[in-house]
Design an enzyme around this catalytic site. Structure first.
Site, PDB file in Angstrom:
ATOM      1  N   LYS A 194       0.854  -1.028  -0.055  1.00 22.85           N
ATOM      2  CA  LYS A 194      -0.030  -0.018  -0.068  1.00 22.85           C
ATOM      3  C   LYS A 194       0.852   1.318   0.037  1.00 22.85           C
ATOM      4  O   LYS A 194       1.668   1.556   0.900  1.00 22.85           O
ATOM      5  CB  LYS A 194      -0.989   0.052   1.288  1.00 22.85           C
ATOM      6  CG  LYS A 194      -2.267   0.581   1.266  1.00 22.85           C
ATOM      7  CD  LYS A 194      -2.362   2.252   0.747  1.00 22.85           C
ATOM      8  CE  LYS A 194      -1.874   3.023   1.989  1.00 22.85           C
ATOM      9  NZ  LYS A 194      -1.904   4.550   1.984  1.00 22.85           N
ATOM     10  N   GLU A 268       8.731   0.290  11.903  1.00 17.67           N
ATOM     11  CA  GLU A 268       9.784   1.463  11.946  1.00 17.67           C
ATOM     12  C   GLU A 268       9.010   2.607  12.101  1.00 17.67           C
ATOM     13  O   GLU A 268       8.233   3.133  11.103  1.00 17.67           O
ATOM     14  CB  GLU A 268      10.366   1.597  10.574  1.00 17.67           C
ATOM     15  CG  GLU A 268      11.756   2.005  10.720  1.00 17.67           C
ATOM     16  CD  GLU A 268      11.708   3.692  10.330  1.00 17.67           C
ATOM     17  OE1 GLU A 268      11.621   4.429  11.421  1.00 17.67           O
ATOM     18  OE2 GLU A 268      11.747   3.903   9.222  1.00 17.67           O
ATOM     19  N   CYS A 302      12.612  10.040   9.416  1.00 15.93           N
ATOM     20  CA  CYS A 302      12.396   9.567  11.157  1.00 15.93           C
ATOM     21  C   CYS A 302      13.844   9.618  11.614  1.00 15.93           C
ATOM     22  O   CYS A 302      13.619   9.660  12.980  1.00 15.93           O
ATOM     23  CB  CYS A 302      11.851   8.206  10.916  1.00 15.93           C
ATOM     24  SG  CYS A 302      12.778   7.044  10.082  1.00 15.93           S
ATOM     25  N   GLU A 401       7.879  14.752  17.862  1.00 17.11           N
ATOM     26  CA  GLU A 401       8.260  14.677  16.741  1.00 17.11           C
ATOM     27  C   GLU A 401       7.758  15.765  15.700  1.00 17.11           C
ATOM     28  O   GLU A 401       6.589  15.696  15.579  1.00 17.11           O
ATOM     29  CB  GLU A 401       8.430  13.113  15.861  1.00 17.11           C
ATOM     30  CG  GLU A 401       9.194  13.246  14.647  1.00 17.11           C
ATOM     31  CD  GLU A 401       8.910  11.973  14.066  1.00 17.11           C
ATOM     32  OE1 GLU A 401      10.022  11.437  13.384  1.00 17.11           O
ATOM     33  OE2 GLU A 401       8.018  11.021  14.196  1.00 17.11           O
TER      34      GLU A 401
END
Length: 502
Positions: A194, A268, A302, A401
């Site tokens: 996806k 992750e 990230c 973040e």
């Protein structure tokens, strides 16, 4: 490829026409490009100018069902019958086809993500290199023969799971395709992937370039939104393994969905990564590296080094070099030579702006940037490279973040304080350590809670080195041979040995 030497708008109109002309961005299932079962489409935007790129099939549960069926049939059929060497040959042939079309893939990556063209090309090249690496390593997997004594013989088979699902992020489309799908296929699995709804185009083209190379059904792509196609992938009982890269909240939802069928997952997730500069470091080199560590890919990584932890004795010297390096980063048309293009989509730009305003409210000082650029860039989703000083570890901006071109400067007095601040978030993905003292480097690498520690450099993930996080940054490892272990399951076989006497 066209020379883009016009206005920003003209450049992107020409590039969109070039990149999408004659291409059907449907789902890719069982070796064919097909419409969504519903017939519906959606249109991702070019973030540099805020205009639609192309119509893309809007898949949902029905399309995922079709993709899973194709993947399971391929695993039970031709793909499952191939040896690791034969799979590796097919993957290398696909990688060669991707390299032959590298300019096209890079252009699509620039148009849908907003990253500079040179960076989109480098990302695609690296993703292809991972496919080639996995193909080679998988051929060397040999199982194990443990010593169980004289009365028995045992061996361990490493077997693929079967049909697997990959849910990809928007920040590195082809790179993460190489990380995840490359490993899954090399280990003998098949895939239902996806793509991100913000950036599906390059992934669709990569799948189409596998036509006639990978058997039909081995690699399937179902486009669509996360709460439709993505949720259908993460909850599908016909998929035997899942891999997801994205935010912590969505990762938790993927894990909950997979739990119903006890489907193993690799996650992750996010990072709030420390970049620690000790007083004996090469300060100028550390400062220049810090600017790249946090602002490369617009901070939409990230593993971005966003928390700059600087020893108080060198703060002034560091900031002099670092702010010069930040100022040297150009913001502009990603089809030209700019270091930094737009953020990927409007809602993300708004989130970054909210965090910058929060930083001001919390009492931090804006040392650079902090605004959207004006003029020609105002039509796109641009934001200036931004630096906050006077940041304390208890502030939200020091813990949450942002995923944008924003860095936060904090100081420390002692080694122990540096480690405490570095470990003081829910994340544990990567960390940078700058020091000329070998003992301090090794101790910091051991004491900082992160899956990757980069000493006197930043960004060290290459084929062969495992990548993944501690704490809420995720579960499992990718990139090294560990990724193949994520996509295989061990089977122990024991045979009793009779007395050999006649």
């Amino acid at each position: 490829m066209t020379d883009y030497d016009g206005t920003l708008q003209e450049n992107h109109e020409a590039a969109i026409a070039e990149a999408t002309d004659g291409v059907d961005f449907g789902n890719y299932i069982d070796g064919e490009t097909v419409d969504a079962a519903s017939g519906e489409t959606f249109s991702p935007e070019d973030p540099a100018v805020g205009v639609a790129l192309a119509d893309v099939a809007r898949g949902d549960e029905a399309d995922v069902d079709r993709g899973v069926s194709a993947a399971r049939n391929a695993f039970d059929g031709e793909w499952g019958d191939l040896t690791a060497m034969e799979r590796g040959d097919a993957l290398r042939e696909w990688a060669a086809a991707l390299r032959d079309n590298l300019d096209e893939l890079a252009l699509l990556g620039t148009l849908e993500v907003g990253k500079p063209l040179y960076a989109a090309r480098a990302d695609a090249e690296t993703g292809i290199a991972f496919i080639e690496y996995y193909a080679s390593v998988a051929a060397a997997q040999e199982g194990r023969v443990p010593d169980v004594g004289d009365d028995s013989f045992a061996y361990v088979r490493e077997e693929p799971y079967g049909a697997t699902g990959q849910i990809l992020p928007w920040n590195y489309p082809i790179l993460l395709l190489g990380w995840k799908v490359g490993a899954a296929l090399a280990a003998g699995n098949t895939s239902v992937t996806k793509p991100p709804e913000q950036a599906p185009l390059a992934i669709v083209r990569a799948a189409q370039l596998s036509k006639g190379i990978l058997p039909d059904g081995v690699f399937n792509v179902v486009n669509g939104y996360g709460d439709e196609a993505g949720a259908a992938v993460s909850s599908h009982d016909g998929l035997n393994k899942l891999s997801f890269t994205g935010s912590v909240p969505v990762g938790r939802e993927v894990m909950r969905s997979a739990a119903d069928d006890v489907t193993p997952v690799t996650l992750e997730l996010g990072g709030k990564n420390p970049f620690v500069v000790f007083p004996d470091a090469d300060v100028e080199e550390a400062a220049e590296t810090a600017a790249v560590a946090g602002l490369y890919n617009n901070g939409q990584s990230c593993d971005s080094g966003t928390r700059l932890l600087i020893h108080e004795d060198i703060e002034t010297e560091f900031l002099d070099h670092y702010l010069d390096a930040v100022a040297d980063r150009s913001v502009g048309d990603p089809l030209q030579d700019a270091n930094q293009g737009p953020l990927c989509y409007r809602e993300h730009l708004e989130k970054v702006e909210e965090y910058v305003e929060l930083g001001r409210e919390e009492g931090a000082t804006v040392l650079a940037g902090g605004e959207r650029p004006e003029g020609d860039l105002s039509a796109g989703y641009y934001f200036e490279p931004t630096v906050f000083g006077d940041v304390t570890p208890d502030m939200r901006i020091a813990n949450e973040e942002v995923f944008g071109p924003v860095q936060f400067v904090m100081t420390f007095e002692s080694y122990e304080e540096a480690v405490e601040i570095a470990n003081g978030t829910e994340y544990g993905l990567t960390a940078g350590v700058f020091t000329e003292n070998a003992s301090r480097a090794h101790r910091a690498a051991a004491d900082i809670q992160a899956g990757s520690i980069w000493v006197n450099q930043y960004f060290g993930t290459v084929p062969g080195t495992p990548f993944g996080g501690f704490k809420n940054s995720g579960i499992g490892r990718e990139c090294g041979k560990d990724a193949l272990e994520e996509y295989t399951q061990d089977k122990s076989v024991h045979l009793a040995l009779d007395d050999p006497a006649l």
